[in-house]
Design a protein around this motif. Structure first.
Motif, PDB file in Angstrom:
ATOM      1  N   TYR A  43      57.420 -55.976 -55.386  1.00 40.54           N
ATOM      2  CA  TYR A  43      58.735 -55.136 -55.736  1.00 40.54           C
ATOM      3  C   TYR A  43      59.282 -54.446 -54.518  1.00 40.54           C
ATOM      4  CZ  TYR A  43      61.191 -51.591 -58.170  1.00 40.54           C
ATOM      5  OH  TYR A  43      62.172 -50.674 -58.467  1.00 40.54           O
ATOM      6  N   ALA A  44      58.577 -53.882 -53.588  1.00 41.33           N
ATOM      7  CA  ALA A  44      59.136 -53.297 -52.622  1.00 41.33           C
ATOM      8  C   ALA A  44      60.159 -54.210 -51.715  1.00 41.33           C
ATOM      9  CB  ALA A  44      58.181 -52.470 -51.601  1.00 41.33           C
ATOM     10  N   LEU A  45      59.579 -55.535 -51.501  1.00 42.00           N
ATOM     11  CA  LEU A  45      60.233 -56.393 -50.817  1.00 42.00           C
ATOM     12  C   LEU A  45      61.556 -56.892 -51.308  1.00 42.00           C
ATOM     13  CD1 LEU A  45      57.358 -58.401 -49.229  1.00 42.00           C
ATOM     14  CD2 LEU A  45      59.164 -57.266 -47.886  1.00 42.00           C
ATOM     15  N   ALA A  46      61.224 -56.822 -52.621  1.00 42.39           N
ATOM     16  CA  ALA A  46      62.432 -57.648 -53.393  1.00 42.39           C
ATOM     17  C   ALA A  46      63.547 -56.392 -53.851  1.00 42.39           C
ATOM     18  CB  ALA A  46      61.875 -57.788 -54.993  1.00 42.39           C
ATOM     19  N   LYS A  47      63.087 -55.252 -53.671  1.00 43.71           N
ATOM     20  CA  LYS A  47      64.405 -54.099 -53.588  1.00 43.71           C
ATOM     21  C   LYS A  47      65.077 -54.107 -52.517  1.00 43.71           C
ATOM     22  CE  LYS A  47      64.912 -51.013 -56.058  1.00 43.71           C
ATOM     23  NZ  LYS A  47      65.551 -50.607 -57.197  1.00 43.71           N
ATOM     24  N   LEU A  96      51.936 -47.645 -59.653  1.00 49.59           N
ATOM     25  CA  LEU A  96      52.524 -48.632 -60.587  1.00 49.59           C
ATOM     26  C   LEU A  96      53.111 -47.967 -61.555  1.00 49.59           C
ATOM     27  CD1 LEU A  96      49.869 -51.414 -60.553  1.00 49.59           C
ATOM     28  CD2 LEU A  96      52.144 -51.664 -59.879  1.00 49.59           C
ATOM     29  N   PHE A  97      52.711 -46.900 -62.221  1.00 49.31           N
ATOM     30  CA  PHE A  97      53.335 -46.336 -63.338  1.00 49.31           C
ATOM     31  C   PHE A  97      54.556 -45.595 -63.049  1.00 49.31           C
ATOM     32  CE2 PHE A  97      49.607 -47.176 -65.665  1.00 49.31           C
ATOM     33  CZ  PHE A  97      49.886 -46.809 -67.067  1.00 49.31           C
ATOM     34  N   ALA A  98      54.472 -44.943 -61.709  1.00 49.76           N
ATOM     35  CA  ALA A  98      55.636 -44.338 -60.969  1.00 49.76           C
ATOM     36  C   ALA A  98      56.692 -45.351 -60.722  1.00 49.76           C
ATOM     37  CB  ALA A  98      55.234 -43.422 -59.905  1.00 49.76           C
ATOM     38  N   VAL A  99      56.559 -46.462 -60.232  1.00 51.35           N
ATOM     39  CA  VAL A  99      57.661 -47.786 -60.269  1.00 51.35           C
ATOM     40  C   VAL A  99      58.174 -47.919 -61.429  1.00 51.35           C
ATOM     41  CG1 VAL A  99      57.972 -50.103 -59.575  1.00 51.35           C
ATOM     42  CG2 VAL A  99      56.561 -48.423 -58.026  1.00 51.35           C
ATOM     43  N   ILE A 100      57.437 -48.126 -62.471  1.00 49.07           N
ATOM     44  CA  ILE A 100      57.834 -48.541 -63.842  1.00 49.07           C
ATOM     45  C   ILE A 100      58.842 -47.577 -64.474  1.00 49.07           C
ATOM     46  CG2 ILE A 100      57.317 -48.958 -66.326  1.00 49.07           C
ATOM     47  CD1 ILE A 100      54.685 -50.317 -65.096  1.00 49.07           C
ATOM     48  N   ASP A 101      58.406 -46.217 -64.241  1.00 54.64           N
ATOM     49  CA  ASP A 101      59.152 -45.039 -64.813  1.00 54.64           C
ATOM     50  C   ASP A 101      60.523 -45.094 -63.923  1.00 54.64           C
ATOM     51  OD1 ASP A 101      59.404 -42.901 -66.555  1.00 54.64           O
ATOM     52  OD2 ASP A 101      59.014 -41.512 -64.640  1.00 54.64           O
ATOM     53  N   ALA A 102      60.395 -45.092 -62.634  1.00 56.92           N
ATOM     54  CA  ALA A 102      61.741 -45.113 -61.986  1.00 56.92           C
ATOM     55  C   ALA A 102      62.608 -46.563 -62.204  1.00 56.92           C
ATOM     56  CB  ALA A 102      61.316 -45.252 -60.294  1.00 56.92           C
ATOM     57  N   CYS A 103      62.095 -47.744 -62.651  1.00 52.62           N
ATOM     58  CA  CYS A 103      62.775 -48.687 -62.863  1.00 52.62           C
ATOM     59  C   CYS A 103      63.809 -48.683 -64.137  1.00 52.62           C
ATOM     60  CB  CYS A 103      62.076 -50.020 -63.100  1.00 52.62           C
ATOM     61  SG  CYS A 103      61.167 -50.714 -61.701  1.00 52.62           S
ATOM     62  N   GLU A 130      62.690 -61.945 -50.025  1.00 52.67           N
ATOM     63  CA  GLU A 130      61.888 -62.750 -50.878  1.00 52.67           C
ATOM     64  C   GLU A 130      60.220 -62.557 -50.634  1.00 52.67           C
ATOM     65  OE1 GLU A 130      61.739 -65.349 -54.138  1.00 52.67           O
ATOM     66  OE2 GLU A 130      63.277 -64.639 -53.054  1.00 52.67           O
ATOM     67  N   PRO A 131      59.456 -62.073 -51.582  1.00 52.43           N
ATOM     68  CA  PRO A 131      58.086 -61.724 -51.260  1.00 52.43           C
ATOM     69  C   PRO A 131      57.362 -63.123 -51.736  1.00 52.43           C
ATOM     70  CG  PRO A 131      58.714 -60.809 -53.584  1.00 52.43           C
ATOM     71  CD  PRO A 131      60.135 -61.242 -52.822  1.00 52.43           C
ATOM     72  N   ALA A 132      56.351 -63.165 -50.702  1.00 52.68           N
ATOM     73  CA  ALA A 132      55.464 -64.405 -50.823  1.00 52.68           C
ATOM     74  C   ALA A 132      54.584 -64.179 -52.092  1.00 52.68           C
ATOM     75  CB  ALA A 132      54.582 -64.756 -49.836  1.00 52.68           C
ATOM     76  N   ARG A 149      48.544 -53.659 -56.099  1.00 44.98           N
ATOM     77  CA  ARG A 149      48.918 -53.395 -54.553  1.00 44.98           C
ATOM     78  C   ARG A 149      49.927 -54.345 -54.372  1.00 44.98           C
ATOM     79  NH1 ARG A 149      44.399 -52.587 -52.050  1.00 44.98           N
ATOM     80  NH2 ARG A 149      44.421 -50.640 -52.639  1.00 44.98           N
ATOM     81  N   MET A 150      49.353 -55.719 -54.638  1.00 43.90           N
ATOM     82  CA  MET A 150      50.257 -56.987 -54.449  1.00 43.90           C
ATOM     83  C   MET A 150      51.565 -56.801 -55.127  1.00 43.90           C
ATOM     84  SD  MET A 150      47.226 -59.792 -54.215  1.00 43.90           S
ATOM     85  CE  MET A 150      48.388 -61.165 -54.704  1.00 43.90           C
TER      86      MET A 150
END
Length: 143
Positions: free
Chosen positions: A64-68, A115-122, A72-74, A58-59
């Motif tokens: 990733y969402a903040l970086a997109k 996480l798998f969906a994010v990786i697939d979309a990257c 700058e994520p903590a 989750r972190m």
């Protein structure tokens, strides 16, 4: 930018991750629910391990969402440095200590599906390029 990864493609990464996930889910399925709350090591039960792994997933999604968005994520978490992982992990453990096993297992599946969906979309560049995002260091998959 140079690429730094043991994987050559997103497909290879997803395949390896899917194999590891199936293996973990198979191991978890082989443990009776009544045994998942029993301490295994250092005050941690199987349920605690699953909750811990889920929270780190989750972190990662939050980073990733903040970086997109250009923020700058903590990292690893607000108020913690990498040198304070024992303290952060203790907070995570306490946060989920009283969570129901069914809730922890449901969240595990949901977070890992995301996480798998994010990786697939990257793009491959997002996944494998050194310092593509400022918080990643070697690459997004080395976090």
């Amino acid at each position: 930018m140079p690429r730094m990864s043991r994987f050559e493609s997103k497909e290879a990464l997803l395949s390896d991750a899917a194999t590891a996930r199936r293996k973990l889910e198979g191991l978890l399925a082989g443990i009776p629910d009544t045994a998942k709350d029993v301490e295994v090591i250092d005050g941690m039960s199987v349920k605690d391990f699953v909750a811990h792994r889920t929270e780190w997933g989750r972190m990662m999604l939050d980073w990733y969402a903040l970086a997109k968005t250009g923020e700058e994520p903590a990292v690893p978490a607000r108020g913690y440095t990498w040198g304070q992982l024992p303290e952060l992990n203790a907070v995570i453990h306490a946060r989920f200590a009283n969570a129901a096993l069914a809730d922890v297992e449901h969240e595990f599946v949901a977070v890992h599906d995301e996480l798998f969906a994010v990786i697939d979309a990257c793009s491959d560049d997002e996944l494998f390029t050194k310092r593509y995002y400022s918080f990643t260091g070697l690459s997004l998959i080395h976090i």
